[in-house]
Motif scaffolding. Structure first.
Motif, mmCIF file in Angstrom:
data_model
loop_
_atom_site.group_PDB
_atom_site.id
_atom_site.type_symbol
_atom_site.label_atom_id
_atom_site.label_comp_id
_atom_site.label_asym_id
_atom_site.label_seq_id
_atom_site.Cartn_x
_atom_site.Cartn_y
_atom_site.Cartn_z
ATOM 1 N N ARG A 85 -3.526 4.555 1.518
ATOM 2 C CA ARG A 85 -3.255 4.884 2.917
ATOM 3 C C ARG A 85 -3.945 6.218 3.232
ATOM 4 O O ARG A 85 -4.711 6.306 4.167
ATOM 5 C CB ARG A 85 -1.737 4.975 3.137
ATOM 6 C CG ARG A 85 -1.353 5.432 4.530
ATOM 7 C CD ARG A 85 -0.054 4.797 4.964
ATOM 8 N NE ARG A 85 -0.215 3.360 5.083
ATOM 9 C CZ ARG A 85 0.785 2.495 5.225
ATOM 10 N NH1 ARG A 85 2.032 2.948 5.266
ATOM 11 N NH2 ARG A 85 0.564 1.212 5.316
ATOM 12 N N GLN A 151 0.742 0.174 14.712
ATOM 13 C CA GLN A 151 -0.157 0.937 15.591
ATOM 14 C C GLN A 151 -0.125 2.426 15.268
ATOM 15 O O GLN A 151 -1.159 3.085 15.244
ATOM 16 C CB GLN A 151 0.254 0.742 17.057
ATOM 17 C CG GLN A 151 -0.293 -0.564 17.633
ATOM 18 C CD GLN A 151 0.299 -0.841 19.011
ATOM 19 O OE1 GLN A 151 0.663 0.079 19.751
ATOM 20 N NE2 GLN A 151 0.422 -2.106 19.353
ATOM 21 N N ASP A 154 -2.094 2.980 12.231
ATOM 22 C CA ASP A 154 -3.531 2.912 12.558
ATOM 23 C C ASP A 154 -4.052 4.232 13.124
ATOM 24 O O ASP A 154 -5.164 4.643 12.823
ATOM 25 C CB ASP A 154 -3.804 1.818 13.604
ATOM 26 C CG ASP A 154 -3.753 0.428 12.988
ATOM 27 O OD1 ASP A 154 -3.907 0.323 11.753
ATOM 28 O OD2 ASP A 154 -3.555 -0.548 13.741
ATOM 29 N N PRO A 158 -6.580 5.890 10.098
ATOM 30 C CA PRO A 158 -7.520 4.873 10.607
ATOM 31 C C PRO A 158 -8.176 4.040 9.497
ATOM 32 O O PRO A 158 -8.648 2.944 9.773
ATOM 33 C CB PRO A 158 -8.571 5.695 11.361
ATOM 34 C CG PRO A 158 -8.094 7.101 11.393
ATOM 35 C CD PRO A 158 -6.920 7.253 10.498
ATOM 36 N N GLN A 159 -8.190 4.560 8.256
ATOM 37 C CA GLN A 159 -8.811 3.783 7.165
ATOM 38 C C GLN A 159 -7.773 3.147 6.261
ATOM 39 O O GLN A 159 -8.075 2.806 5.115
ATOM 40 C CB GLN A 159 -9.712 4.691 6.321
ATOM 41 C CG GLN A 159 -10.832 5.303 7.119
ATOM 42 C CD GLN A 159 -11.455 6.501 6.404
ATOM 43 O OE1 GLN A 159 -11.045 6.899 5.314
ATOM 44 N NE2 GLN A 159 -12.458 7.086 7.024
ATOM 45 N N ASP A 160 -6.530 2.995 6.761
ATOM 46 C CA ASP A 160 -5.446 2.490 5.904
ATOM 47 C C ASP A 160 -5.777 1.157 5.233
ATOM 48 O O ASP A 160 -6.196 0.211 5.885
ATOM 49 C CB ASP A 160 -4.180 2.317 6.750
ATOM 50 C CG ASP A 160 -3.007 1.826 5.913
ATOM 51 O OD1 ASP A 160 -2.869 2.302 4.766
ATOM 52 O OD2 ASP A 160 -2.235 0.982 6.400
#
Ligand code: HEC
Length: 181
Positions: A85, A151, A154, A158-160
């Motif tokens: 994460r 959301q 996210d 953003p790269q989870d």
């Protein structure tokens, strides 16, 4: 005769080093329960005070800080995974290899609680211990993350990659390191 002595001496020093690594590895493993409990306690408290979204925020703020608090010299304590994460938790080459071995060991039926590995790598003692996916982890790492929460994750990560896990699956590992002496 001289050759035999040399072989004996190198045999001895190898086994002395192995004993030392085993003792240091036990010392490292002993640091994990308190680290794990504090992480769990922080997530649980945040969940019950403000739900999963609040817990993600608490986790983002606190997880790196809890790791540094538990990094008592000479040890550095952290977590890693093949699917992370937080990109700061990405594995290095040795960790990646050990995580792949852990996945194989788990697939061969070894219980996750028993899976750990230690080695001397580049002048450091390194220790890893498998982390399983428990039921409380699924809200944030499972296959059906509630949409508002997904959301939020996210936005914050953003790269989870750390979602889609099932209960009982290998989630990642604790990872510890210290200089050999
Ligand atoms: C409230 C949401 C939430 C819950 C519940 C949760 N996590 Fe996480 N997890 C996160 C967040 C956010 C991060 C990134 C925090 C960090 O380490 O910087 C994270 C990071 C991790 C990491 C570090 C590797 C990575 O992906 O960055 C592991 C390992 C991990 N979680 C395992 C678990 C396990 C096992 C459980 C259940 C016992 C669990 N998590 C429960 C939100 C959660």
């Amino acid at each position: 005769m001289r050759l035999l002595t040399a072989v004996l001496i190198s045999g001895l020093s190898v086994s002395a080093q192995a004993d030392n690594v085993q003792a240091l590895s036990a010392e490292g493993l002993a640091l994990i329960p308190a680290f794990q409990q504090q992480l769990m306690g922080t997530v649980k408290a945040a969940m019950s005070s403000g739900g999963a979204a609040h817990a993600v925020e608490a986790c983002q703020l606190s997880a790196p800080q809890i790791a540094s608090e538990h990094s008592q010299k000479p040890w550095t304590v952290g977590r890693t995974a093949l699917k992370v994460r937080n990109p700061d938790n990405a594995p290095d080459a040795w960790e990646r290899e050990v995580l792949a071995q852990f996945a194989q060991r788990a697939a061969a039926g070894e219980p996750l609680e028993q899976i750990s590995q230690s080695a001397v790598v580049g002048g450091e003692v390194r220790v890893m211990k498998a982390i399983g996916t428990g039921e409380p982890c699924l809200a944030c790492h499972g296959k059906q993350i509630e949409s508002a929460l997904a959301q939020l994750i996210d936005v914050r990560y953003p790269q989870d990659q750390a979602r889609g896990f099932a209960q009982g699956e290998l989630r990642g590992a604790f990872t510890l390191r210290r200089p050999v002496d």
